[in-house]
Design an enzyme around this catalytic site. Structure first.
Site, PDB file in Angstrom:
ATOM      1  N   CYS A 184      -1.849   8.702   3.013  1.00 22.49           N
ATOM      2  CA  CYS A 184      -1.862   8.309   1.605  1.00 22.49           C
ATOM      3  C   CYS A 184      -3.214   8.568   0.973  1.00 22.49           C
ATOM      4  O   CYS A 184      -3.299   8.898  -0.214  1.00 22.49           O
ATOM      5  CB  CYS A 184      -1.501   6.832   1.470  1.00 22.49           C
ATOM      6  N   GLU A 234       0.883  -1.173   0.000  1.00 25.09           N
ATOM      7  CA  GLU A 234       0.000   0.000   0.000  1.00 25.09           C
ATOM      8  C   GLU A 234       0.912   1.211   0.000  1.00 25.09           C
ATOM      9  O   GLU A 234       1.569   1.509   0.998  1.00 25.09           O
ATOM     10  CB  GLU A 234      -0.915  -0.014   1.229  1.00 25.09           C
TER      11      GLU A 234
END
Length: 457
Positions: free
Chosen positions: A262, A228
């Site tokens: 993120c 990720e």
């Protein structure tokens, strides 16, 4: 060698921790593997009971854990408390649902019996970032332990006490010794852990560059990875959007964790017809956010996690301005806190292709507004990115928005009239340079298992 935690609020050293030696790392890997040979035989009922206890430990210690995050990486206390609550929730989710997700699946064939069985892989290495010191770990840890795996944690160097506290939480919950251990090592030592034959898989949350390095090495060794990575999430504001609601939601998303997420919104792509009013509302709401001590109740934004990260962000902002972007708000290191890691909430407009804010991830409280002629150009700009983590659409036309989210935006998670967020019930992850694989939901628990076919004639 030592790993030192520095308070980003005042720049003072909190504490130094002795780095785990190479010999100690090997010993911990061997201990965790040995623990796995026993843990893999545990029942789903036993695993669920311990995972429930782990969630309870989090809730019992939530105040202290939130304070530790505020101290080591500057997260406001109320945000830290919410993070711990979310970690407890993911423990409960997999304690309740994990056994069902891992039940044998019967498949009709000509055999007397044929089915799919989900078996644990073994020791999984987790390389985790500082921005959500507990959540990033627990969204891996909960499904991994429920599936019968064991874990090793290499946490970010600026949150060592958080890393050690997670190991203690697991121990206090009553798990067998060495089922989950923290390695106090730097980034350079990670490759030797990946290379160890008893480490079967790796999960990493971090930068695209870090993900490429880990994926390359693990790939050479044929070890499973879940990555990720970074994101430059676009939020599309269409001409029929509720602008008050959209601006409020967009600001909240941009400033999650002081912009250090993120999946925080990065690029605000606004149709020209409503761009002036949206921008006015957006700037106004950004101005209202209080930058201050993360231990103060009124604080909305604490410092960034490290002064060097703040300085890198400031240079990105200055480069955008030098290339023609307009700074509508902020763009400064606060004079009274300049020696530490604070940065003002900042809004840039006039962003064009070629500018850093168009293509790069701005990892801090900096918003980039891009104005487009219509919905089609908004979609085009949203997809003109190397990343593909999350995206959102704001419009009163729900049918159109769902079509855009489902089929036209290139991202792992697409939300309509909402900020992008992770949820234990929904798979989470990205495409392109935002990584691959999924965490959370049923797909997250299936990432680190052997999906085994059993055929009985």
């Amino acid at each position: 060698m030592s790993i030192t935690a520095i308070n980003p609020t005042d720049g003072k050293v909190i504490k130094s921790f002795r780095e785990t030696s190479e010999a100690q790392v090997i010993k911990k890997i061997e201990q965790t593997h040995k623990a796995w040979t026993i843990w893999r035989e545990s029942s789903f009922k036993q695993r669920a009971a311990l995972l429930t206890k782990l969630g309870n430990q989090l809730l019992m210690q939530r105040d202290d854990l939130a304070k530790l995050m505020a101290l080591e990486m500057g997260k406001p206390l109320k945000d830290g408390l919410a993070e711990i609550d979310k970690c407890a929730a993911v423990c409960k989710y997999y304690a309740d649902k994990g056994a069902g997700f891992l039940e044998d699946q019967l498949i009709e064939t000509e055999a007397s019996k044929s089915y799919i069985s989900f078996q644990p892989l073994g020791v999984v290495l987790a390389v985790m970032p500082w921005n959500f010191p507990y959540w990033q770990v627990f969204r891996f840890l909960a499904p991994a332990l429920m599936a019968g795996n064991c874990g090793l944690l290499k946490h970010a160097a600026n949150v060592p006490a958080c890393a050690l506290s997670i190991e203690k939480l697991v121990k206090d919950a009553g798990y067998p010794d060495h089922v989950f251990q923290t390695l106090m090592i730097g980034s350079k030592a990670v490759s030797k852990v990946i290379a160890h034959p008893l480490v079967k898989a790796v999960t990493l949350t971090g930068s695209t560059e870090a993900g490429m390095k880990v994926a390359a090495q693990a790939g050479m060794l044929l070890k499973k990875t879940v990555l990720e990575l970074g994101g430059s999430d676009p939020y599309l504001v269409l001409e029929d959007a509720d602008l008050e609601f959209a601006a409020e939601t967009c600001v909240n998303s941009r400033l999650i964790n002081n912009g250090q997420s993120c999946i925080a919104a990065k690029r605000f792509i606004v149709v020209k017809k409503v761009a002036r009013e949206f921008t006015r509302l957006f700037v106004q709401k950004m101005k209202e956010k209080i930058l201050g001590d993360p231990f103060e109740a009124a604080t909305n934004l604490g410092p960034m996690a490290r002064a060097d990260l703040r300085d890198e962000l400031h240079q990105q902002v200055l480069k955008n301005i030098a290339m023609g972007a307009k700074c509508l708000l902020g763009g400064q290191i606060p004079a009274f806190k300049g020696k530490h890691a604070y940065y003002e909430p900042t809004v840039l407009s006039g962003i064009k292709k070629g500018m850093p804010a168009y293509a790069e991830e701005m990892f801090g409280p900096v918003a980039a507004i891009l104005i487009v002629r219509d919905t089609e150009q908004a979609i085009e700009l949203a997809n003109d990115s190397a990343f593909g983590l999350g995206a959102a659409v704001f419009t009163r036309n729900e049918k159109l928005a769902e079509e855009i989210a489902r089929t036209r935006l290139q991202a792992g998670s697409c939300f309509v009239n909402s900020l992008v967020k992770s949820d234990p019930r929904l798979p989470f992850g990205g495409i392109n340079q935002s990584g691959y694989g999924r965490e959370l939901g049923v797909f997250g628990i299936h990432e680190f298992v052997n999906i085994k076919t059993v055929y009985v004639k």
